[in-house]
Design a protein around this motif. Structure first.
Motif, short mmCIF file in Angstrom:
data_model
loop_
_atom_site.label_atom_id
_atom_site.label_comp_id
_atom_site.label_asym_id
_atom_site.label_seq_id
_atom_site.Cartn_x
_atom_site.Cartn_y
_atom_site.Cartn_z
N THR A 1 4.08 1.89 3.12
CA THR A 1 5.14 0.91 3.36
C THR A 1 6.36 1.55 4.01
OG1 THR A 1 5.89 1.27 1.08
CG2 THR A 1 4.40 -0.58 1.48
N GLY B 1 0.81 -1.21 0.00
CA GLY B 1 0.00 0.00 0.00
C GLY B 1 0.84 1.25 0.00
N SER C 1 -2.77 1.16 3.98
CA SER C 1 -1.97 -0.01 3.65
C SER C 1 -2.66 -1.26 4.17
CB SER C 1 -0.56 0.09 4.27
OG SER C 1 0.17 1.13 3.68
#
Length: 385
Positions: free
Chosen positions: A332, A329, A367
């Motif tokens: 990171t 996502g 994410s």
């Protein structure tokens, strides 16, 4: 999958319960949080433990006599008398290793003066002040003891003397302070509160007399420079070698060296704030569960680390292992994770720690964290969190 109160329960093997938590002390405020945030309660610090134990050691009747009220009894149980201060000083080896009892009595007399009391005691009446020292005044007395005891080691630096008394009392090691209170403090308490004839301490009077003779010996060596011989205890008993009463506190300050007098004169009430971290200690972490599935960080600031973690509970009949972790996502770079790769048996829990630290250039981000959980010595199974 089934969801209840932000917890995911897997229906297929391996059966697990997965939820997420965040550390309240990191300042994280989720947007979707509905439940009331729990209150972080500070733990009892080592100084508070010492003060509360010794404040209740002496019976209020021994301090007040027969004419006493419930308010006076309450004040005595919440304050330290001079007798309780002496018991504390002996249990923690302050008397006679650092200072003598006569020096402690002088410092207690100085601390008992109205300008040297705390703001609460200055507002209260004389009866409350006569009951003893409160916690703030006890801290100021400890600072004065440190200034006298460690004057040679900390010339011109009162904070160094306070750090020395912290190391001497092991205030940075609460289990050791608790051990001293539960062993030597309990023994002192038993000697005071005799419950049977078999518990009477017949050596207390001899020990007190020997300590008094040691103090007289120190005074003779300091105040009688005309005598070139080393005095013994038998010589101390002679009246001609001692020209004033033993309990006279008007000349006790002559026992203090010049460095001790100078450092004691530089005392300030703000110096006692160095002991505040040892009065009440906050817990290192205080975890609160998220209401929704997943981790909702809400509004975060850049370059600040926010601590979260994933709670994985083994509800199956087999031993499981967290085999790996993948992050995909936009976040990171802002996420850092770690976990324990050791297997955990049914009913046990493993925590996957996730630290969120956004950068200056990041805006709204999302994410997905993919946990690889499998049976011990078996292929892993992916679980999305």
């Amino acid at each position: 999958k089934s969801q209840r109160d932000g917890t995911i329960y897997t229906a297929q093997d391996p059966r697990m319960a997965i939820s997420a938590e965040y550390d309240m002390r990191s300042g994280l405020e989720p947007w979707g949080q509905v439940r009331r945030r729990p209150t972080v309660k500070p733990k009892t610090g080592p100084l508070t433990l010492i003060f509360e134990f010794y404040a209740r050691m002496q019976e209020p009747g021994a301090q007040l006599g027969k004419d006493r009220t419930m308010t006076m009894i309450k004040d005595c149980n919440e304050r330290l008398s001079f007798f309780e201060v002496v018991c504390f000083a002996r249990d923690f080896d302050i008397v006679p290793k650092l200072i003598t009892k006569a020096t402690l009595a002088y410092l207690h007399k100085v601390s008992s003066a109205l300008p040297n009391r705390s703001e609460t005691s200055q507002r209260e009446g004389q009866d409350v002040r006569d009951a003893g020292f409160d916690l703030e005044e006890f801290n100021m007395l400890l600072v004065r003891i440190a200034l006298v005891a460690f004057a040679e080691r900390s010339v011109g630096d009162p904070e160094m003397a306070v750090r020395c008394i912290i190391r001497w009392m092991h205030l940075d090691d609460p289990p050791k302070v608790r051990h001293v209170v539960h062993t030597r403090g309990r023994q002192t308490q038993r000697r005071i509160n005799f419950r049977s004839k078999g518990e009477v301490d017949n050596t207390a009077a001899k020990r007190a007399l020997r300590d008094k003779k040691d103090e007289m010996l120190l005074r003779l060596k300091a105040l009688s420079p005309k005598h070139k011989v080393d005095y013994t205890r038998s010589q101390v008993q002679r009246v001609k070698d001692f020209d004033y009463k033993v309990d006279d506190l008007t000349r006790v300050n002559n026992l203090l060296q010049v460095s001790q007098q100078i450092l004691l004169a530089s005392f300030k009430k703000d110096t006692a704030k160095l002991l505040d971290p040892y009065v009440a200690s906050k817990p290192v972490h205080h975890w609160c569960p998220f209401d929704d599935c997943g981790i909702d960080c809400g509004r975060v600031l850049s370059n600040i680390t926010y601590a979260t973690r994933i709670h994985v509970c083994n509800r199956s009949d087999e031993t499981l292992t967290v085999c790996g972790l993948d992050i995909s996502g936009d976040a990171t770079d802002a996420l850092s994770a770690r976990f324990d790769p050791r297997p955990f048996a049914p009913g046990m829990t493993r925590f996957v720690e996730l630290n969120v630290r956004p950068s200056n250039t990041m805006g709204e981000f999302s994410s997905m964290v993919e946990l690889k959980i499998g049976r011990d010595k078996a292929p892993s199974k992916n679980v999305n969190a």
